[in-house]
Write a protein that holds these residues in place. Structure first.
Motif, mmCIF file in Angstrom:
data_model
loop_
_atom_site.group_PDB
_atom_site.id
_atom_site.type_symbol
_atom_site.label_atom_id
_atom_site.label_comp_id
_atom_site.label_asym_id
_atom_site.label_seq_id
_atom_site.Cartn_x
_atom_site.Cartn_y
_atom_site.Cartn_z
ATOM 1 N N ASN A 1 -13.007 -13.188 -68.141
ATOM 2 C CA ASN A 1 -12.271 -13.717 -69.283
ATOM 3 C C ASN A 1 -12.709 -15.143 -69.550
ATOM 4 O OD1 ASN A 1 -10.417 -11.508 -69.934
ATOM 5 N ND2 ASN A 1 -9.480 -11.943 -67.950
ATOM 6 N N LEU A 2 -12.800 -15.496 -70.826
ATOM 7 C CA LEU A 2 -13.158 -16.853 -71.210
ATOM 8 C C LEU A 2 -11.920 -17.736 -71.189
ATOM 9 C CD1 LEU A 2 -15.118 -19.001 -72.356
ATOM 10 C CD2 LEU A 2 -14.508 -18.163 -74.643
ATOM 11 N N TYR A 3 -12.014 -18.829 -70.458
ATOM 12 C CA TYR A 3 -10.950 -19.839 -70.457
ATOM 13 C C TYR A 3 -11.438 -20.993 -71.332
ATOM 14 C CZ TYR A 3 -8.150 -17.501 -66.930
ATOM 15 O OH TYR A 3 -7.340 -16.601 -66.254
ATOM 16 N N ARG A 4 -10.877 -21.066 -72.512
ATOM 17 C CA ARG A 4 -11.358 -21.993 -73.539
ATOM 18 C C ARG A 4 -10.742 -23.376 -73.410
ATOM 19 N NH1 ARG A 4 -7.226 -22.885 -76.922
ATOM 20 N NH2 ARG A 4 -5.655 -21.246 -77.271
ATOM 21 N N THR A 5 -11.407 -24.339 -74.011
ATOM 22 C CA THR A 5 -10.851 -25.685 -74.135
ATOM 23 C C THR A 5 -9.852 -25.695 -75.285
ATOM 24 O OG1 THR A 5 -12.757 -26.265 -75.503
ATOM 25 C CG2 THR A 5 -12.877 -26.823 -73.156
ATOM 26 N N PRO A 6 -9.077 -26.768 -75.484
ATOM 27 C CA PRO A 6 -8.075 -26.800 -76.556
ATOM 28 C C PRO A 6 -8.689 -26.499 -77.929
ATOM 29 C CG PRO A 6 -7.763 -28.654 -75.075
ATOM 30 C CD PRO A 6 -9.034 -27.988 -74.653
ATOM 31 N N ARG B 1 -10.639 -28.776 -80.208
ATOM 32 C CA ARG B 1 -12.050 -29.036 -79.927
ATOM 33 C C ARG B 1 -12.956 -27.912 -80.433
ATOM 34 N NH1 ARG B 1 -13.183 -33.311 -77.051
ATOM 35 N NH2 ARG B 1 -11.519 -34.414 -75.931
ATOM 36 N N PHE B 2 -12.408 -27.037 -81.241
ATOM 37 C CA PHE B 2 -13.180 -25.898 -81.743
ATOM 38 C C PHE B 2 -14.450 -26.346 -82.465
ATOM 39 C CE2 PHE B 2 -14.091 -22.814 -85.177
ATOM 40 C CZ PHE B 2 -14.401 -21.706 -84.393
ATOM 41 N N PHE B 3 -14.354 -27.394 -83.256
ATOM 42 C CA PHE B 3 -15.500 -27.853 -84.039
ATOM 43 C C PHE B 3 -16.396 -28.833 -83.275
ATOM 44 C CE2 PHE B 3 -12.405 -26.528 -87.262
ATOM 45 C CZ PHE B 3 -13.184 -25.669 -88.023
ATOM 46 N N ASP B 4 -16.097 -29.069 -82.010
ATOM 47 C CA ASP B 4 -16.939 -29.967 -81.206
ATOM 48 C C ASP B 4 -18.276 -29.331 -80.839
ATOM 49 O OD1 ASP B 4 -14.983 -31.839 -81.302
ATOM 50 O OD2 ASP B 4 -14.487 -31.817 -79.168
ATOM 51 N N VAL B 5 -18.302 -28.000 -80.809
ATOM 52 C CA VAL B 5 -19.506 -27.294 -80.376
ATOM 53 C C VAL B 5 -20.087 -26.514 -81.551
ATOM 54 C CG1 VAL B 5 -20.437 -25.539 -78.830
ATOM 55 C CG2 VAL B 5 -18.656 -27.094 -78.015
ATOM 56 N N PHE B 6 -21.373 -26.712 -81.816
ATOM 57 C CA PHE B 6 -22.074 -25.950 -82.843
ATOM 58 C C PHE B 6 -23.317 -25.319 -82.230
ATOM 59 C CE2 PHE B 6 -25.141 -25.337 -86.236
ATOM 60 C CZ PHE B 6 -24.370 -24.675 -87.169
ATOM 61 N N PRO B 7 -23.575 -24.030 -82.469
ATOM 62 C CA PRO B 7 -22.848 -23.127 -83.360
ATOM 63 C C PRO B 7 -21.428 -22.834 -82.873
ATOM 64 C CG PRO B 7 -24.484 -21.927 -82.087
ATOM 65 C CD PRO B 7 -24.747 -23.369 -81.838
ATOM 66 N N LEU B 8 -20.548 -22.591 -83.843
ATOM 67 C CA LEU B 8 -19.152 -22.340 -83.522
ATOM 68 C C LEU B 8 -19.023 -21.076 -82.681
ATOM 69 C CD1 LEU B 8 -17.610 -23.153 -87.030
ATOM 70 C CD2 LEU B 8 -17.823 -24.660 -85.038
ATOM 71 N N LEU C 1 -15.122 -16.470 -80.633
ATOM 72 C CA LEU C 1 -14.374 -15.824 -79.558
ATOM 73 C C LEU C 1 -13.275 -16.725 -79.008
ATOM 74 C CD1 LEU C 1 -14.072 -13.432 -77.574
ATOM 75 C CD2 LEU C 1 -15.726 -14.576 -76.087
ATOM 76 N N THR C 2 -13.502 -18.041 -79.052
ATOM 77 C CA THR C 2 -12.500 -18.952 -78.503
ATOM 78 C C THR C 2 -11.188 -18.889 -79.292
ATOM 79 O OG1 THR C 2 -13.337 -20.798 -79.837
ATOM 80 C CG2 THR C 2 -14.286 -20.513 -77.659
ATOM 81 N N LEU C 3 -11.267 -18.508 -80.572
ATOM 82 C CA LEU C 3 -10.055 -18.407 -81.376
ATOM 83 C C LEU C 3 -9.164 -17.257 -80.923
ATOM 84 C CD1 LEU C 3 -11.579 -19.010 -84.931
ATOM 85 C CD2 LEU C 3 -10.368 -20.660 -83.503
ATOM 86 N N PHE C 4 -9.776 -16.272 -80.267
ATOM 87 C CA PHE C 4 -9.024 -15.081 -79.855
ATOM 88 C C PHE C 4 -8.707 -15.075 -78.364
ATOM 89 C CE2 PHE C 4 -11.713 -14.000 -83.480
ATOM 90 C CZ PHE C 4 -10.752 -13.573 -84.392
ATOM 91 N N SER C 5 -9.223 -16.058 -77.635
ATOM 92 C CA SER C 5 -8.961 -16.103 -76.203
ATOM 93 C C SER C 5 -7.540 -16.596 -75.938
ATOM 94 C CB SER C 5 -9.963 -17.032 -75.510
ATOM 95 O OG SER C 5 -9.637 -17.166 -74.152
ATOM 96 N N THR C 6 -6.817 -15.865 -75.112
ATOM 97 C CA THR C 6 -5.448 -16.260 -74.748
ATOM 98 C C THR C 6 -5.402 -17.061 -73.453
ATOM 99 O OG1 THR C 6 -5.132 -14.150 -73.604
ATOM 100 C CG2 THR C 6 -4.471 -14.260 -75.918
ATOM 101 N N HIS C 7 -6.586 -17.289 -72.868
ATOM 102 C CA HIS C 7 -6.673 -18.020 -71.607
ATOM 103 C C HIS C 7 -7.131 -19.446 -71.875
ATOM 104 C CE1 HIS C 7 -6.204 -14.241 -69.401
ATOM 105 N NE2 HIS C 7 -7.106 -13.726 -70.229
ATOM 106 N N HIS C 8 -6.394 -20.400 -71.326
ATOM 107 C CA HIS C 8 -6.661 -21.807 -71.590
ATOM 108 C C HIS C 8 -7.210 -22.492 -70.341
ATOM 109 C CE1 HIS C 8 -3.137 -21.564 -74.725
ATOM 110 N NE2 HIS C 8 -4.168 -20.792 -75.027
ATOM 111 N N SER C 9 -8.284 -23.216 -70.514
ATOM 112 C CA SER C 9 -8.814 -24.012 -69.411
ATOM 113 C C SER C 9 -7.907 -25.215 -69.177
ATOM 114 C CB SER C 9 -10.237 -24.488 -69.735
ATOM 115 O OG SER C 9 -10.679 -25.430 -68.783
#
Length: 514
Positions: free
Chosen positions: A202-207, A210-217, A220-228
């Motif tokens: 499972n992907l544990y995403r950052t807040p 910070r979605f737009f901090d990484v390009f390419p966007l 999947l992080t928008l749908f991850s329910t696991h938080h780093s």
């Protein structure tokens, strides 16, 4: 890493030429369309894409290239006594003094390297500065005397024409990447996610802020329910269900992210004895985005990275784990081993193609950043990695060699396996192997030379206790993950380590909380 054959050379040169041609052709096509606007649907689609590529170059790449040239924030230099100790440790492990100087001076002939040139190099290497200070002259003269002792001759006074490599002071070199290239990176990132989800991660995403901090966007992080629990560090996690085995923390190297390692991860829990045992070995695969061929914020400081990784370990209740790292990931491992909070949690260690041993030698810095590519694999490394803006900025502004170097005594309390590739185009793997097995340099009338070594250590069987070296004669950097025999051996090492229960020093690891 590709090979060195003629077809591979033609392929990589053609691929690089094609990728580099996208932007200039887009700019030209946009200019042409101003005079003669396209009428067909295909023409309109092409001009829209060309406009995106043109805007990406002028509005993203050029401003970012300027911003990334900002001077590095160097750490405070060590005190004079510690610098003296560091100097002695470094100079006792230099196999060839002339080659050492020549490479640090970008291949300059020895007659062009004079006393003041070497002082410039040592100001950067040991004092973390490029500025002249009369108070440093006595210390620098001591270092010069050490060089003269290694060379077996005096160094000419004055200044020659040679220019030294000063990684964190020199310009940040980079080449433009097209918008199309980042689309490819995004597709690979998606493929990596599919592989990891299939293998139970499972992907544990950052807040999300910070979605737009990484390009390419990364949708999947928008749908991850696991938080780093970490502010800047995302990771993939496979739950640890075993009560008798240790889990695994993995730190990747420079490249396109975790994609090259998916098969390796899949094989760690893939055997009949594991299926019949008490559960799966958990894996945390940390993502270091600034070295993943993406546009990201700058790499965080080593203290912050250690703190974030520790927060991840605490979230999952890991009080002891097997540490695995590859290439640049061994830099992070070095920091973890030096961190008083994380270090006690580290059990057995597997270091693959490590760049941190003998880091005072010029090979890693020169081969990765300064060498002019000639072979297919060198062109691949230079264009895809060395000249990537995120990778180059990380190495040029956040890579401080005296913080990243790893010595034997740093790992002596652990069971450690070091995997070395005989044809490594970055690491001087032969010198590293000799250092690890104890074939240290000895003094001679002509300077420093490596003591006699018949290479028997390259064929030594793996024991699993203390320090082991695995040697893959035909492998290049990172190829051990592609060679079935080599990868299976690494998996065997991991399986032994997670079942070991105690380290070389007799410390019992115990169970994991969750």
């Amino acid at each position: 890493m590709i090979g060195t054959s003629t077809p591979e050379y033609i392929f990589i040169r053609a691929s690089i030429a094609g990728l580099r041609a996208i932007t200039p052709l887009s700019v030209l096509y946009c200019g042409f369309c101003v005079v003669r606007p396209p009428q067909s649907i295909v023409g309109k689609v092409l001009v829209a894409w060309a406009a995106i590529e043109t805007a990406f170059y002028f509005l993203v790449y050029l401003p970012r290239k300027h911003i990334l040239q900002k001077a590095a924030d160097h750490p405070e230099p060590l005190d004079p006594e510690h610098r003296k100790v560091l100097f002695q440790r470094c100079f006792s492990t230099i196999p060839d003094a002339e080659l050492y100087l020549s490479k640090w001076f970008l291949g300059s002939p020895m007659e062009d390297i004079k006393r003041e040139n070497i002082k410039d190099f040592f100001r950067w290497a040991f004092l973390n500065t490029a500025d002249y200070n009369p108070a440093d002259e006595e210390e620098l003269e001591t270092y010069i005397n050490g060089v003269e002792e290694l060379l077996g001759r005096k160094i000419e006074p004055g200044r020659g024409s040679a220019k030294c490599l000063r990684l964190t002071i020199d310009e940040v070199g980079m080449m433009h990447r097209s918008f199309f290239w980042y689309c490819i990176v995004g597709l690979v990132d998606t493929a990596t996610a599919v592989h990891f989800k299939y293998r139970g991660f499972n992907l544990y995403r950052t807040p999300l802020r910070r979605f737009f901090d990484v390009f390419p966007l990364r949708p999947l992080t928008l749908f991850s329910t696991h938080h780093s629990p970490a502010e800047h560090t995302s990771y993939w996690y496979r739950p640890h269900t075993s009560k008798t085995k240790l889990p695994v923390l993995f730190v990747h190297g420079i490249g396109i992210g975790l994609f090259p390692y998916v098969q390796f991860f899949g094989e760690i829990n893939q055997s009949e004895d594991y299926k019949a045992s008490d559960g799966d070995v958990g894996i945390i695969a940390v993502e270091i985005m600034p070295i993943c061929m993406r546009i990201t914020p700058a790499a965080i400081a080593k203290e912050d990275m250690c703190r974030e990784i520790n927060s991840i370990l605490e979230k999952h209740g890991w009080d002891k784990f097997v540490l695995i790292s590859h290439s640049y990931g061994t830099v992070i491992s070095t920091h973890l081993l030096q961190n008083p909070t994380v270090a006690p949690k580290i059990g057995p260690i597997l270091l693959v193609d490590p760049v941190t041993f003998l880091l005072h030698l010029p090979d890693v810095a020169y081969n990765f950043t300064a060498r002019k590519p000639r072979t297919a694999n060198e062109h691949q490394l230079y264009y895809l990695a060395s000249q990537d803006m995120g990778v180059s900025h990380t190495l040029s502004r956040h890579f401080f060699w005296n913080e990243n170097i790893l010595w034997l005594e740093d790992i002596e309390k652990h069971d450690v396996t070091v995997s070395l590739s005989g044809r490594d185009l970055i690491v001087n793997s032969d010198a590293v192997g000799r250092y690890l097995v104890g074939a240290a340099p000895e003094s001679s009338e002509s300077g420093s030379a490596w003591s006699d070594d018949d290479g028997a250590w390259k064929e030594a069987p793996w024991g699993g206790v203390g320090l082991d070296v695995l040697w893959w004669q035909e492998a290049d950097h990172a190829q051990v993950f592609d060679i079935v025999r080599a990868r299976k051996k690494l998996v065997e090492v991991v399986k032994r380590y997670v079942r070991s229960g105690k380290g070389a020093n007799g410390t019992v690891y115990g169970t994991i909380k969750g």
